[in-house]
Each structure stands twice: as structure tokens, then as C-alpha cells.
Design an enzyme around this catalytic site. Structure first.
Site, PDB file in Angstrom:
ATOM      1  N   GLU A  11      -2.014  -3.635 -65.578  1.00 12.21           N
ATOM      2  CA  GLU A  11      -2.002  -2.178 -65.791  1.00 12.21           C
ATOM      3  C   GLU A  11      -2.638  -1.870 -67.146  1.00 12.21           C
ATOM      4  OE1 GLU A  11       2.166  -1.046 -65.787  1.00 12.21           O
ATOM      5  OE2 GLU A  11       2.560  -2.123 -67.649  1.00 12.21           O
ATOM      6  N   ASP A  67       2.393   4.200 -74.722  1.00 15.51           N
ATOM      7  CA  ASP A  67       1.125   4.301 -73.990  1.00 15.51           C
ATOM      8  C   ASP A  67       0.103   5.192 -74.718  1.00 15.51           C
ATOM      9  OD1 ASP A  67       2.553   2.951 -71.941  1.00 15.51           O
ATOM     10  OD2 ASP A  67       3.191   4.861 -71.062  1.00 15.51           O
TER      11      ASP A  67
END
Ligand code: FUB
Length: 349
Positions: A249, A39
Site C-alpha cells: 500500500e 499518511d
């Protein structure tokens, strides 16, 4: 060379060939390999590239559809002087034990800078097991960061991405469905008995990412939380059943030639997709995908401009082959002459 040494040399050569053949499957190589990272939210601060990733660990938590196996406990911040330069790991910048309201699972963070103060935004489940977004501050881009005593008022779900516009206003994009709990917030309150996924309302408008303008002190929201609406080619919002295109997301925002590029993961279909708008609030018109699936279930990215070129930071599972033990990477991203983004193929075959 005696027989034994010859065998050893042959074995080493075969091993090296196998390793390099294996590496050839991937467009780019992991930026660091001594810890697992995912991420990656990259920013250029003080002329250097700083990366704010999740720090994946083997916590032993069984895998499930809620993502409990992503059971991370701290953040390490990384920096690079240049895209191909050495990567420095600045060590633990914030630990879950130093966040008074946190329960478990430190997921994908982001960072921002204003007036010489650095802000680290992070999602973590509170003690009621509800994802909230917190903020921590530091005088240095690499921390250490000190968490505020409470989560950001009005925040929920996961994956904060803070974009600062050319006029100095900052906006937080956030949200994630399924394990990110967004589908449990449909009436303004958390519904603990709500669905685990977004299925059930297939022909209705898909759940959207959220956006709020940041307050002047960067510690909260100045405005109400709004929907980030993505429209299809006929001007209608994308539908829930449109798994190849709807938001899942991992939101990010960048501005290119005065247009706002909202980029995100389609989750269960594993694409990175983009939609373009004329305002940070949208609406955004769906354009297409710009990265094919990586190895691994999750796909999450950030986009930066550095020295006149654009780059995407992303992750896959090259080092571990395990969903929850990821490694971050970087490669160039190209805007083409019609404003589109060239498709990136992270796997070479
Ligand atoms: O790292 C945990 C979660 O996986 C992130 O919050 C999502 O974006 C996905 O990458």
C-alpha cells in the site's frame, strides 16, 4: 531550597531526562501533537509546504485485520513555510458527513493543483463497505473542499497518490492489499467473498498497485486502469511470497534526473521500498528499501523537493504507542550518486 522543593526539582529533572532519552529513540519528532495525524501527502503549493494527512481518532472501533480501527471521519490540512518552520493546522477541510456516497473510514488522501483549482483525492468505504476514491475541489490549498457527488468512475481500493509529470500530465497511483481490498478486485469486479489477504497464490506474480492517467479536468480517469509492475533483478515480476519486496500500500511517485521513482510500503514487513522506471507507467525495477520500519504497524510516506533538497514525510506512533493513533514527521531524503536512495533509519537504537 527546602527538602520538599529539592525533591520536586529532582523529580522534574529525572522526568526531563527520561523524556529526552525516550525522544532520542527517534530520528525526528512529531510535527504536531494536539491531534493525531498519519499518511502525510506533502506538496509545495504557492511556495509553501502543504500536508494532506489522515486525521486519526480514538473512535472506539475494535482492531482487526481489515483495519476497522482506522475509523477516521475528517481531514485537517497542515502547512509549513519551511521544513523546520511552524506548523499551521487549517482545521476541518472535509468531513465524511459532507460526502454524499460515503459510508465509513476516511483513509490516506492526496492533493493536486491545476489551473488554480485544488483537488483533494480521498479513499472512503461507500455504503456497501467497498473502498472507492473520491475527489473534492477548493480554490485554496487548505480548503474547505467540496466533494463531487459520486466517487471517481473506475476507482477502487485506497491510497491515491497523484503525480504531475514535467509535461503537465497527471497520473493517479492507488491501491492497497488486505484492508485496502485490492485482492478482491481480481476480475474487474468487487468480490465481497474474496480473501482478506494476498495469501494463497504464493508463487504467482504479486498483486500490483494501479495507475491511471487523469482526465483534463482532474475529476476522473482518462485511461483504463493499468498494473504498476515491479520487476526483480532477473526481469520477472515480484512474487506474492516475496513479502519483503512486494507492493502492499501507500504508493508515491517522484521524478529525479528524468527517472520515475515508484515508492511504497511493503505492509506486513514494514519497509518503504523503491523501484525505478523510464515511464510513469513502468515497468519499474526493484532497487531496495529506503526506510527501515517505524514504530507502529503501518508505514506511509510522501516525498517532496523543497529549495533544492529532498524530504520524506512519514508517520509513526511515538505520541500514543497505539497502532491507530499516529503522528507525522519529516526528515531529509538523499539520492546518492548512482541514483539510489540512502537508507533512512527512523529509530536510533
Ligand atoms: O490510514 C489508514 C491506512 O493505514 C492507510 O490508507 C494506509 O496506507 C495505512 O497507513
Amino acid at each position: 531550597m527546602n527538602q520538599l522543593k529539592l525533591h520536586a526539582a529532582v523529580a522534574i529533572t529525572i522526568g526531563m531526562l527520561a523524556a529526552s532519552a525516550c525522544q532520542q529513540k527517534f530520528l525526528s519528532q512529531p510535527l504536531i501533537s494536539d491531534i493525531y495525524t498519519a499518511d502525510p501527502s506533502a506538496h509545495v503549493f504557492e511556495g509553501k509546504i502543504y500536508i494532506y494527512p489522515s486525521h486519526d481518532i480514538e473512535a472506539g472501533t475494535p482492531e482487526n485485520d481489515n483495519g476497522d480501527h482506522f475509523d477516521m471521519r475528517d481531514y485537517h490540512i497542515l502547512s509549513m513555510d519551511s521544513i523546520n518552520g511552524k506548523v499551521t493546522d487549517h482545521g476541518v477541510a472535509l468531513s465524511i458527513k459532507d460526502i454524499p456516497w460515503a459510508g465509513r473510514q476516511l483513509w490516506a488522501p492526496d492533493a493536486a493543483c491545476k489551473n488554480g483549482i485544488y483537488y483533494l483525492y480521498f479513499p472512503v468505504k461507500d455504503k456497501q463497505d467497498i473502498f472507492r476514491i473520491g475527489v473534492a475541489t477548493a480554490k485554496n490549498p487548505a480548503g474547505p473542499f467540496k466533494a463531487q457527488p459520486q466517487p471517481i468512475a473506475g476507482s477502487y481500493s485506497i491510497d491515491p497518490a497523484v503525480f504531475t509529470d514535467t509535461d503537465g500530465s497527471s497520473y493517479m497511483y492507488f491501491g492497497g492489499i488486505w484492508g485496502g481490498q485490492l485482492q478482491r478486485w481480481q476480475n474487474g469486479q468487487y468480490d465481497a467473498k474474496g480473501s482478506k489477504t494476498d495469501s494463497g497464490k504464493e508463487n504467482e506474480a504479486a498483486l500490483t498497485a494501479k495507475v491511471a492517467k487523469m482526465s483534463a479536468d482532474m475529476l476522473g480517469f482518462e485511461t483504463e486502469v493499468k498494473d504498476v509492475v515491479i520487476l526483480d533483478e532477473t526481469g520477472k515480476p515480484l512474487l506474492t511470497k516475496d513479502h519483503n519486496r512486494r507492493f502492499f500500500e501507500g504508493a508515491w511517485m517522484h521524478k529525479y534526473q528524468n527517472k520515475y521513482y515508484f515508492t511504497y510500503s511493503t505492509g506486513d514487513t514494514h519497509f518503504l521500498a523503491y523501484a525505478i522506471g523510464d515511464s510513469p507507467y513502468g515497468p519499474f525495477k526493484y532497487q531496495g528499501t529506503f526506510m527501515d520500519p517505524v514504530q507502529g504497524w503501518t508505514t506511509h510516506h510522501s516525498i517532496i523537493e523543497h529549495l533544492g533538497k529532498w524530504y520524506i514525510y512519514y508517520h509513526d506512533t511515538q505520541l500514543s504507542n497505539k497502532t491507530h493513533l499516529r503522528n507525522i514527521k519529516v526528515t531529509e531524503l538523499k539520492h546518492n550518486s548512482d541514483g539510489g536512495i540512502d537508507l533512512i533509519k527512523p529509530m536510533l537504537k
